[in-house]
Design an enzyme around this catalytic site. Structure first.
Site, PDB file in Angstrom:
ATOM      1  N   HIS A   1      -4.919  14.886  -9.218  1.00 23.76           N
ATOM      2  CA  HIS A   1      -4.973  13.493  -9.674  1.00 23.76           C
ATOM      3  C   HIS A   1      -3.878  13.150 -10.688  1.00 23.76           C
ATOM      4  O   HIS A   1      -3.398  12.013 -10.726  1.00 23.76           O
ATOM      5  CB  HIS A   1      -6.355  13.179 -10.263  1.00 23.76           C
ATOM      6  CG  HIS A   1      -7.420  13.123  -9.217  1.00 23.76           C
ATOM      7  ND1 HIS A   1      -7.544  12.079  -8.345  1.00 23.76           N
ATOM      8  CD2 HIS A   1      -8.396  14.010  -8.877  1.00 23.76           C
ATOM      9  CE1 HIS A   1      -8.561  12.295  -7.529  1.00 23.76           C
ATOM     10  NE2 HIS A   1      -9.091  13.467  -7.827  1.00 23.76           N
TER      11      HIS A   1
ATOM     12  N   ASP B   1      -1.529  10.035 -10.261  1.00 26.89           N
ATOM     13  CA  ASP B   1      -1.342   9.011 -11.289  1.00 26.89           C
ATOM     14  C   ASP B   1       0.134   8.784 -11.570  1.00 26.89           C
ATOM     15  O   ASP B   1       0.579   7.640 -11.742  1.00 26.89           O
ATOM     16  CB  ASP B   1      -2.062   9.416 -12.584  1.00 26.89           C
ATOM     17  CG  ASP B   1      -3.577   9.340 -12.473  1.00 26.89           C
ATOM     18  OD1 ASP B   1      -4.073   8.776 -11.479  1.00 26.89           O
ATOM     19  OD2 ASP B   1      -4.259   9.855 -13.384  1.00 26.89           O
TER      20      ASP B   1
ATOM     21  N   ASN C   1      -2.857  13.109  -3.723  1.00 28.70           N
ATOM     22  CA  ASN C   1      -3.942  13.442  -4.655  1.00 28.70           C
ATOM     23  C   ASN C   1      -4.596  14.773  -4.282  1.00 28.70           C
ATOM     24  O   ASN C   1      -4.865  15.601  -5.159  1.00 28.70           O
ATOM     25  CB  ASN C   1      -5.017  12.335  -4.646  1.00 28.70           C
ATOM     26  CG  ASN C   1      -4.885  11.407  -5.830  1.00 28.70           C
ATOM     27  OD1 ASN C   1      -4.132  11.674  -6.757  1.00 28.70           O
ATOM     28  ND2 ASN C   1      -5.599  10.303  -5.791  1.00 28.70           N
TER      29      ASN C   1
ATOM     30  N   GLU D   1      -4.407   2.673  -4.413  1.00 26.73           N
ATOM     31  CA  GLU D   1      -2.952   2.671  -4.258  1.00 26.73           C
ATOM     32  C   GLU D   1      -2.441   1.340  -3.717  1.00 26.73           C
ATOM     33  O   GLU D   1      -1.319   1.244  -3.221  1.00 26.73           O
ATOM     34  CB  GLU D   1      -2.520   3.821  -3.331  1.00 26.73           C
ATOM     35  CG  GLU D   1      -2.847   3.651  -1.874  1.00 26.73           C
ATOM     36  CD  GLU D   1      -4.285   4.035  -1.485  1.00 26.73           C
ATOM     37  OE1 GLU D   1      -4.565   4.023  -0.298  1.00 26.73           O
ATOM     38  OE2 GLU D   1      -5.117   4.323  -2.358  1.00 26.73           O
TER      39      GLU D   1
ATOM     40  N   ASP E   1       0.855  -1.181   0.000  1.00 27.10           N
ATOM     41  CA  ASP E   1       0.000   0.000   0.000  1.00 27.10           C
ATOM     42  C   ASP E   1       0.895   1.236   0.000  1.00 27.10           C
ATOM     43  O   ASP E   1       1.854   1.314   0.775  1.00 27.10           O
ATOM     44  CB  ASP E   1      -0.889  -0.023   1.259  1.00 27.10           C
ATOM     45  CG  ASP E   1      -1.824   1.153   1.313  1.00 27.10           C
ATOM     46  OD1 ASP E   1      -2.736   1.210   0.466  1.00 27.10           O
ATOM     47  OD2 ASP E   1      -1.641   2.024   2.180  1.00 27.10           O
TER      48      ASP E   1
END
Length: 195
Positions: free
Chosen positions: A151, A155, A146, A181, A138
């Site tokens: 975003h 990404d 974010n 994630e 994780d």
């Protein structure tokens, strides 16, 4: 022809036989030369008909061969277009298959394929009596990245994290994006102690 005549008088005395030579000339349509001419004419008609029939058959054959060549060319073109279409469909199917099992952002397998892969790897480990590990990874504080940077930045972080993990594990190991994630690694021949 010979015509013989014999006559008698009233007394019943018969006279000598008299002969008259006759020659009957047949009408022109019954003469030998006319029959030969008719025979030649009939033969000429039959020959003409046979020649005409052969020419007609040859011409039809020529037209048929030309038609067959044209149709064969059309069918070849249609067949080629169909083959091209089939190849395009197969390529699109493969592309769809890849899109269905791969995450577009990280280019890792997604959770759809993960269940199937996990079953296979467990069966392989049981059959070969080898160890296997499943890792859940994780990315910490991803929501903050974010929220703070947007975003697009998130990404980019996911892409870098996936490439980093992929570079660390072996090529025989499996890595998939579980969602968000989270990543799952299926590692062969390894235990918790030698991880």
């Amino acid at each position: 022809y010979t015509f013989q005549v014999r006559g008698s008088n009233y007394d019943g005395v018969w006279g000598e036989v008299r002969e008259i030579k006759l020659r009957i000339i047949p009408p022109w349509w019954q003469t030998l030369w006319f029959e030969a001419l008719v025979l030649l004419f009939v033969l000429a008609l039959i020959s003409g008909f046979v020649w005409w029939r052969n020419r007609t058959i040859i011409e039809r054959n020529r037209k048929l061969e030309f038609s067959v060549q044209e149709r064969t060319a059309e069918l070849s073109e249609t067949n080629q277009r169909l083959q091209d279409t089939v190849e395009e469909i197969i390529a699109l199917q493969n592309q769809l298959k890849e899109q269905a099992i791969k995450d577009p952002l990280t280019n890792l397998y997604n959770r759809r394929l993960l269940g199937e892969t996990l079953k296979k790897e467990i069966a392989l480990a049981e059959r070969s009596k080898t160890a296997m590990s499943v890792l859940l990874l994780d990315a910490d504080h991803f929501k903050q990245i974010n929220d703070q940077y947007g975003h697009a930045a998130g990404d980019e972080v996911l892409s870098v994290v996936s490439k980093t993990i992929k570079s660390i594990i072996r090529s025989t190991d499996n890595l998939a994006r579980w969602g968000g994630e989270e990543f799952i690694g299926i590692i062969r021949n390894i235990t918790k102690e030698n991880l």
